[in-house]
Write a protein that holds these residues in place. Structure first.
Motif, PDB file in Angstrom:
ATOM      1  N   ALA A 287      -6.175  -5.540   5.769  1.00 52.81           N
ATOM      2  CA  ALA A 287      -6.138  -6.234   4.485  1.00 52.81           C
ATOM      3  C   ALA A 287      -4.996  -5.789   3.577  1.00 52.81           C
ATOM      4  N   ASP A 288      -4.324  -4.708   3.923  1.00 44.23           N
ATOM      5  CA  ASP A 288      -3.309  -4.174   3.026  1.00 44.23           C
ATOM      6  C   ASP A 288      -2.295  -3.386   3.826  1.00 44.23           C
ATOM      7  N   ARG A 289      -1.237  -2.973   3.173  1.00 46.94           N
ATOM      8  CA  ARG A 289      -0.252  -2.101   3.800  1.00 46.94           C
ATOM      9  C   ARG A 289       0.250  -1.120   2.762  1.00 46.94           C
ATOM     10  N   ALA A 290       0.818  -0.026   3.241  1.00 48.15           N
ATOM     11  CA  ALA A 290       1.381   0.988   2.359  1.00 48.15           C
ATOM     12  C   ALA A 290       2.686   1.473   2.970  1.00 48.15           C
ATOM     13  N   PHE A 291       3.545   2.010   2.128  1.00 52.31           N
ATOM     14  CA  PHE A 291       4.841   2.484   2.578  1.00 52.31           C
ATOM     15  C   PHE A 291       4.986   3.965   2.235  1.00 52.31           C
ATOM     16  N   VAL A 292       5.508   4.728   3.178  1.00 49.32           N
ATOM     17  CA  VAL A 292       5.832   6.139   2.958  1.00 49.32           C
ATOM     18  C   VAL A 292       7.339   6.242   3.166  1.00 49.32           C
ATOM     19  N   SER A 293       8.055   6.653   2.123  1.00 45.84           N
ATOM     20  CA  SER A 293       9.514   6.584   2.167  1.00 45.84           C
ATOM     21  C   SER A 293      10.172   7.898   1.795  1.00 45.84           C
ATOM     22  N   CYS A 294      11.337   8.141   2.407  1.00 45.71           N
ATOM     23  CA  CYS A 294      12.253   9.213   2.020  1.00 45.71           C
ATOM     24  C   CYS A 294      13.556   8.512   1.649  1.00 45.71           C
ATOM     25  N   TYR A 295      13.994   8.657   0.415  1.00 42.40           N
ATOM     26  CA  TYR A 295      15.166   7.950  -0.088  1.00 42.40           C
ATOM     27  C   TYR A 295      16.414   8.826  -0.178  1.00 42.40           C
ATOM     28  N   ALA A 296      16.484   9.914   0.558  1.00 43.29           N
ATOM     29  CA  ALA A 296      17.572  10.887   0.401  1.00 43.29           C
ATOM     30  C   ALA A 296      18.962  10.251   0.414  1.00 43.29           C
ATOM     31  N   THR A 297      19.329   9.592   1.497  1.00 43.94           N
ATOM     32  CA  THR A 297      20.664   9.002   1.568  1.00 43.94           C
ATOM     33  C   THR A 297      20.748   7.707   0.772  1.00 43.94           C
TER      34      THR A 297
END
Length: 146
Positions: free
Chosen positions: A19-29
Protein backbone atom coordinates in the motif's frame (compact mmCIF):
# COMPACT_ATOMS: atom_id res chain seq x y z
CA UNK A 1 31.35 11.19 -14.78
CA UNK A 2 32.30 13.29 -11.79
CA UNK A 3 34.25 11.65 -8.98
CA UNK A 4 34.18 13.22 -5.53
CA UNK A 5 37.16 11.80 -3.64
CA UNK A 6 36.39 10.95 -0.02
CA UNK A 7 32.62 10.96 -0.46
CA UNK A 8 30.40 7.88 -0.56
CA UNK A 9 28.30 7.41 -3.68
CA UNK A 10 24.77 8.75 -3.52
CA UNK A 11 22.19 6.01 -3.46
CA UNK A 12 18.47 5.65 -2.92
CA UNK A 13 16.80 2.43 -1.83
CA UNK A 14 13.10 2.06 -2.43
CA UNK A 15 11.22 -0.01 0.13
CA UNK A 16 7.95 -0.97 -1.46
CA UNK A 17 4.98 -2.54 0.27
CA UNK A 18 1.50 -3.36 -0.91
CA UNK A 19 0.00 0.00 0.00
CA UNK A 20 2.94 2.37 0.36
CA UNK A 21 6.62 2.87 -0.29
CA UNK A 22 9.50 4.55 1.49
CA UNK A 23 12.90 5.80 0.41
CA UNK A 24 16.22 5.52 2.24
CA UNK A 25 18.77 7.87 0.70
CA UNK A 26 22.39 8.98 0.99
CA UNK A 27 22.88 12.31 -0.78
CA UNK A 28 26.67 12.67 -0.33
CA UNK A 29 27.70 13.28 -3.94
CA UNK A 30 24.30 14.71 -4.88
CA UNK A 31 24.84 17.42 -2.28
CA UNK A 32 28.36 18.04 -3.58
CA UNK A 33 27.33 18.54 -7.23
CA UNK A 34 27.29 22.18 -8.31
CA UNK A 35 26.71 23.95 -11.62
CA UNK A 36 30.44 24.48 -12.11
CA UNK A 37 30.85 20.67 -12.31
CA UNK A 38 28.51 20.59 -15.31
CA UNK A 39 30.05 23.67 -16.92
CA UNK A 40 33.48 21.99 -16.77
CA UNK A 41 32.04 19.15 -18.90
CA UNK A 42 29.80 21.30 -21.12
CA UNK A 43 31.81 20.42 -24.25
CA UNK A 44 30.51 16.85 -23.86
CA UNK A 45 27.04 18.18 -24.71
CA UNK A 46 28.08 19.12 -28.25
CA UNK A 47 25.97 17.15 -30.69
CA UNK A 48 23.43 16.13 -28.05
CA UNK A 49 19.75 16.65 -28.76
CA UNK A 50 18.35 16.23 -25.23
CA UNK A 51 19.27 17.17 -21.65
CA UNK A 52 17.50 15.50 -18.72
CA UNK A 53 17.53 16.77 -15.14
CA UNK A 54 16.56 14.04 -12.69
CA UNK A 55 15.97 14.63 -8.99
CA UNK A 56 15.96 18.43 -9.21
CA UNK A 57 14.86 19.00 -5.62
CA UNK A 58 17.76 16.85 -4.39
CA UNK A 59 20.40 18.91 -6.25
CA UNK A 60 20.48 22.22 -4.46
CA UNK A 61 23.85 23.05 -6.04
CA UNK A 62 22.03 23.49 -9.37
CA UNK A 63 19.43 25.93 -8.05
CA UNK A 64 21.11 29.10 -9.30
CA UNK A 65 21.24 31.48 -12.23
CA UNK A 66 24.35 29.76 -13.62
CA UNK A 67 22.39 26.52 -14.06
CA UNK A 68 19.54 28.44 -15.69
CA UNK A 69 22.10 29.92 -18.09
CA UNK A 70 23.43 26.43 -18.86
CA UNK A 71 19.91 25.29 -19.72
CA UNK A 72 19.47 28.36 -21.94
CA UNK A 73 22.67 27.46 -23.77
CA UNK A 74 21.32 23.92 -24.26
CA UNK A 75 18.08 25.34 -25.71
CA UNK A 76 20.07 27.68 -27.99
CA UNK A 77 21.83 24.60 -29.41
CA UNK A 78 18.44 23.09 -30.26
CA UNK A 79 18.30 20.65 -27.37
CA UNK A 80 15.08 19.64 -25.67
CA UNK A 81 15.02 19.56 -21.88
CA UNK A 82 13.15 17.24 -19.54
CA UNK A 83 12.85 17.49 -15.79
CA UNK A 84 11.89 15.08 -13.04
CA UNK A 85 11.59 17.10 -9.85
CA UNK A 86 11.03 14.12 -7.54
CA UNK A 87 9.68 14.75 -4.05
CA UNK A 88 10.62 17.98 -2.30
CA UNK A 89 11.69 16.91 1.18
CA UNK A 90 11.80 20.59 2.18
CA UNK A 91 8.11 20.94 1.30
CA UNK A 92 8.62 24.22 -0.57
CA UNK A 93 8.12 22.89 -4.13
CA UNK A 94 9.85 25.86 -5.77
CA UNK A 95 13.52 25.08 -5.18
CA UNK A 96 16.00 27.29 -3.38
CA UNK A 97 15.01 30.94 -3.81
CA UNK A 98 12.11 29.96 -6.08
CA UNK A 99 14.56 28.79 -8.75
CA UNK A 100 12.04 26.39 -10.33
CA UNK A 101 10.20 29.44 -11.69
CA UNK A 102 13.32 30.21 -13.79
CA UNK A 103 13.71 26.62 -14.97
CA UNK A 104 10.19 25.58 -15.97
CA UNK A 105 9.88 27.97 -18.94
CA UNK A 106 12.92 26.19 -20.43
CA UNK A 107 11.58 22.66 -19.87
CA UNK A 108 9.85 20.75 -22.66
CA UNK A 109 8.74 17.69 -20.67
CA UNK A 110 8.04 17.51 -16.92
CA UNK A 111 7.79 14.07 -15.29
CA UNK A 112 5.81 13.99 -12.04
CA UNK A 113 3.45 11.73 -10.18
CA UNK A 114 -0.03 12.94 -9.32
CA UNK A 115 0.86 14.13 -5.81
CA UNK A 116 3.98 15.96 -7.03
CA UNK A 117 1.93 17.64 -9.77
CA UNK A 118 -0.59 18.86 -7.19
CA UNK A 119 2.15 20.16 -4.88
CA UNK A 120 3.89 21.97 -7.75
CA UNK A 121 0.64 23.49 -8.98
CA UNK A 122 -0.22 24.70 -5.47
CA UNK A 123 3.23 26.25 -4.99
CA UNK A 124 3.28 27.90 -8.40
CA UNK A 125 -0.37 28.84 -8.90
CA UNK A 126 -2.19 28.79 -5.55
CA UNK A 127 -3.47 26.36 -2.96
CA UNK A 128 -6.67 25.16 -4.62
CA UNK A 129 -5.65 24.60 -8.23
CA UNK A 130 -5.58 21.42 -10.27
CA UNK A 131 -2.35 20.02 -11.75
CA UNK A 132 -3.74 21.07 -15.16
CA UNK A 133 -2.93 24.64 -14.19
CA UNK A 134 0.76 23.82 -14.77
CA UNK A 135 -0.04 23.57 -18.48
CA UNK A 136 -1.92 26.86 -18.34
CA UNK A 137 1.01 28.60 -16.62
CA UNK A 138 3.59 27.03 -18.96
CA UNK A 139 1.84 26.42 -22.30
CA UNK A 140 4.95 25.01 -24.00
CA UNK A 141 5.36 22.40 -21.24
CA UNK A 142 4.27 18.80 -21.67
CA UNK A 143 3.43 17.28 -18.29
CA UNK A 144 3.75 13.51 -18.00
CA UNK A 145 1.89 12.51 -14.85
CA UNK A 146 2.22 8.97 -13.55
Amino acid sequence: VKVFPGLPSSVCLVLSGRADRAFVSCYATTDALVTRDLEEREAALEGCCHFHVGGYFNMKGLMNSEFTALLRRCKAKGMTISLNTQWDADGVWLGKGGHLREVLPLVDVLFVNEVEAQKLAAALRGADVAPLSLCEAFPELTVVMT
